[in-house]
Design a protein around this motif. Structure first.
Motif, PDB file in Angstrom:
ATOM      1  N   LYS A   1      44.741   4.528 -45.725  1.00 50.90           N
ATOM      2  CA  LYS A   1      45.274   4.937 -44.428  1.00 50.90           C
ATOM      3  C   LYS A   1      45.170   3.846 -43.370  1.00 50.90           C
ATOM      4  O   LYS A   1      45.545   4.058 -42.220  1.00 50.90           O
ATOM      5  N   ASP A   2      44.674   2.678 -43.758  1.00 51.43           N
ATOM      6  CA  ASP A   2      44.576   1.578 -42.792  1.00 51.43           C
ATOM      7  C   ASP A   2      45.966   1.059 -42.431  1.00 51.43           C
ATOM      8  O   ASP A   2      46.935   1.255 -43.171  1.00 51.43           O
ATOM      9  N   LYS A   3      46.040   0.382 -41.315  1.00 56.61           N
ATOM     10  CA  LYS A   3      47.314  -0.205 -40.899  1.00 56.61           C
ATOM     11  C   LYS A   3      47.692  -1.357 -41.816  1.00 56.61           C
ATOM     12  O   LYS A   3      46.861  -1.901 -42.535  1.00 56.61           O
ATOM     13  N   GLY A   4      48.955  -1.743 -41.751  1.00 57.05           N
ATOM     14  CA  GLY A   4      49.548  -2.676 -42.693  1.00 57.05           C
ATOM     15  C   GLY A   4      48.727  -3.879 -43.093  1.00 57.05           C
ATOM     16  O   GLY A   4      48.420  -4.077 -44.270  1.00 57.05           O
ATOM     17  N   VAL A   5      48.340  -4.711 -42.133  1.00 57.34           N
ATOM     18  CA  VAL A   5      47.635  -5.948 -42.450  1.00 57.34           C
ATOM     19  C   VAL A   5      46.295  -5.667 -43.114  1.00 57.34           C
ATOM     20  O   VAL A   5      45.920  -6.317 -44.102  1.00 57.34           O
ATOM     21  N   GLN A   6      45.564  -4.679 -42.587  1.00 56.12           N
ATOM     22  CA  GLN A   6      44.255  -4.364 -43.146  1.00 56.12           C
ATOM     23  C   GLN A   6      44.374  -3.828 -44.563  1.00 56.12           C
ATOM     24  O   GLN A   6      43.598  -4.200 -45.457  1.00 56.12           O
ATOM     25  N   ALA A   7      45.359  -2.943 -44.790  1.00 56.76           N
ATOM     26  CA  ALA A   7      45.581  -2.398 -46.131  1.00 56.76           C
ATOM     27  C   ALA A   7      46.028  -3.497 -47.088  1.00 56.76           C
ATOM     28  O   ALA A   7      45.615  -3.538 -48.249  1.00 56.76           O
TER      29      ALA A   7
ATOM     30  N   CYS B   1      43.990  -4.719 -50.806  1.00 52.38           N
ATOM     31  CA  CYS B   1      44.515  -4.524 -52.161  1.00 52.38           C
ATOM     32  C   CYS B   1      45.897  -5.130 -52.282  1.00 52.38           C
ATOM     33  O   CYS B   1      46.707  -5.027 -51.346  1.00 52.38           O
ATOM     34  N   ASP B   2      46.190  -5.727 -53.419  1.00 51.90           N
ATOM     35  CA  ASP B   2      47.492  -6.384 -53.619  1.00 51.90           C
ATOM     36  C   ASP B   2      48.637  -5.397 -53.771  1.00 51.90           C
ATOM     37  O   ASP B   2      49.801  -5.787 -53.645  1.00 51.90           O
ATOM     38  N   VAL B   3      48.346  -4.139 -54.076  1.00 52.61           N
ATOM     39  CA  VAL B   3      49.419  -3.160 -54.275  1.00 52.61           C
ATOM     40  C   VAL B   3      49.250  -1.955 -53.349  1.00 52.61           C
ATOM     41  O   VAL B   3      49.680  -0.853 -53.669  1.00 52.61           O
ATOM     42  N   SER B   4      48.644  -2.174 -52.197  1.00 49.46           N
ATOM     43  CA  SER B   4      48.438  -1.077 -51.253  1.00 49.46           C
ATOM     44  C   SER B   4      49.723  -0.754 -50.502  1.00 49.46           C
ATOM     45  O   SER B   4      50.551  -1.628 -50.254  1.00 49.46           O
ATOM     46  N   CYS B   5      49.873   0.509 -50.148  1.00 50.08           N
ATOM     47  CA  CYS B   5      50.993   0.923 -49.304  1.00 50.08           C
ATOM     48  C   CYS B   5      50.692   0.483 -47.876  1.00 50.08           C
ATOM     49  O   CYS B   5      49.583   0.676 -47.373  1.00 50.08           O
TER      50      CYS B   5
ATOM     51  N   PRO C   1      58.066  -3.307 -51.361  1.00 51.12           N
ATOM     52  CA  PRO C   1      57.675  -4.715 -51.503  1.00 51.12           C
ATOM     53  C   PRO C   1      56.264  -4.888 -52.053  1.00 51.12           C
ATOM     54  O   PRO C   1      55.894  -5.971 -52.498  1.00 51.12           O
ATOM     55  N   ARG C   2      55.476  -3.789 -52.048  1.00 54.02           N
ATOM     56  CA  ARG C   2      54.088  -3.872 -52.482  1.00 54.02           C
ATOM     57  C   ARG C   2      53.888  -3.319 -53.900  1.00 54.02           C
ATOM     58  O   ARG C   2      52.779  -3.332 -54.427  1.00 54.02           O
ATOM     59  N   LYS C   3      54.949  -2.793 -54.493  1.00 57.34           N
ATOM     60  CA  LYS C   3      54.868  -2.185 -55.825  1.00 57.34           C
ATOM     61  C   LYS C   3      53.862  -1.026 -55.854  1.00 57.34           C
ATOM     62  O   LYS C   3      53.182  -0.797 -56.857  1.00 57.34           O
ATOM     63  N   SER C   4      53.804  -0.311 -54.741  1.00 52.83           N
ATOM     64  CA  SER C   4      52.890   0.839 -54.648  1.00 52.83           C
ATOM     65  C   SER C   4      53.471   2.075 -55.312  1.00 52.83           C
ATOM     66  O   SER C   4      52.730   2.981 -55.690  1.00 52.83           O
ATOM     67  N   ILE C   5      54.779   2.129 -55.429  1.00 48.97           N
ATOM     68  CA  ILE C   5      55.448   3.289 -56.026  1.00 48.97           C
ATOM     69  C   ILE C   5      55.717   3.001 -57.493  1.00 48.97           C
ATOM     70  O   ILE C   5      56.301   1.970 -57.844  1.00 48.97           O
TER      71      ILE C   5
END
Length: 299
Positions: free
Chosen positions: A211-217, A221-225, A265-269
């Protein structure tokens, strides 16, 4: 001698009176068990997993009998035995067979493997996810990802979960998973969901709960949403929403077109199960993803 006889007579009379009282009370306050309870209990699998929403199979049997008296078993289901068991229960209770329901499966909503989430600290406490979650963030920078201690695996009675030694993540065996929900209850971070599936075992899932904001997430992790909403823009069935910086897919609305997976772009899905009906979208049809990828490389 007379004293002994008198004592025996008094005790015998008292015993007779007490026995009579107990007999009357037992008859008056006797609880009669519905014979159907035993029949239904014998049909249920006896796993006592709680997936039906009741403490055990005995409680489930009681609920079935009560529901039958009201004329419907629609709100009751046994995830272990499935519709075959519930139809046998319906037959015993003199009711019509229940219509087949949408199959469900446990899904691990995290892809924070050893490769994707680098270890930044050591955890030498008790090796349970519950205690690790209560006492620390775990061994990585993500406070939302899988802790890898295997609480979910230990709670599965059917062998439907196992820990992958290479990734450090639990994996679901679709052929053994009964969707009882025991693993979901065991996960202190709520990373396992019991989801309905269509097209056999095919579905799309966002394997991240950060649930962190973009940069922090992104740094965790390399595949975080990162909540960029590119998947929302690509989804034509309005199946995707973004809440608390995390995308979620409604399986009931998802058409399995695969555009969200291509756009992320993060391959989270990722897809779960066999990819049988949708066709992958060619890269040239997804200029948004290409632009982001190029930009990231340039950085």
């Amino acid at each position: 001698m007379n004293t002994i006889v008198l004592a025996v007579c008094v005790l015998g009379a008292a015993g007779l009176i007490l026995a009579s009282v107990l007999y009357v009370v037992s008859r008056k306050f006797a609880v009669k068990e519905d014979p159907r309870l035993g029949e239904v209990s014998a049909i249920l699998p006896g796993a006592n997993c709680g997936g039906c929403g009741f403490p055990g199979c005995s409680a489930m049997a009681s609920a079935c009998v009560r529901a039958a008296d009201k004329g419907s078993l629609e709100d009751l289901s046994c995830p272990v035995g499935g519709m075959e068991i519930m139809n046998k229960v319906a037959a015993v209770l003199g009711m019509e067979a229940i219509a087949d329901e949408t199959p469900r499966i446990a899904v691990v909503c995290c892809n924070g493997s050893c490769e994707n989430r680098r270890q930044i600290r050591e955890y030498d406490g008790v090796q349970t996810c519950r205690i690790a979650h209560a006492t620390s963030m775990g061994t990585t920078a993500c406070a939302y990802g899988c802790l890898g201690c295997g609480d979910c695996v230990s709670k599965c009675q059917f062998g439907g979960l196992s820990m992958n030694a290479e990734t450090g993540m639990p994996e679901v065996d679709a052929t053994l998973c009964t969707a009882c929900g025991a693993c979901a209850k065991a996960c202190p971070r709520g990373l396992i969901e019991i989801r309905p599936v269509t097209h056999e075992l095919t579905g799309m899932v966002v394997r991240c709960r950060n649930k962190d904001k973009g940069v922090q997430a992104k740094n965790a992790c390399d595949v975080s949403c990162i909540g960029c909403k590119l998947c929302v823009k690509k989804c034509e069935s309005n199946a995707i929403t973004v809440e608390d910086n995390v995308a979620r897919i409604d399986a009931a609305l998802c058409t399995l077109c695969g555009k969200c997976e291509q756009a992320c772009p993060r391959k989270s899905i990722q897809k779960i199960g066999e990819w049988d009906t949708p066709q992958e979208m060619p890269a040239e049809e997804n200029p948004v993803t290409e632009t982001i990828t190029t930009k990231n490389k340039a950085q």
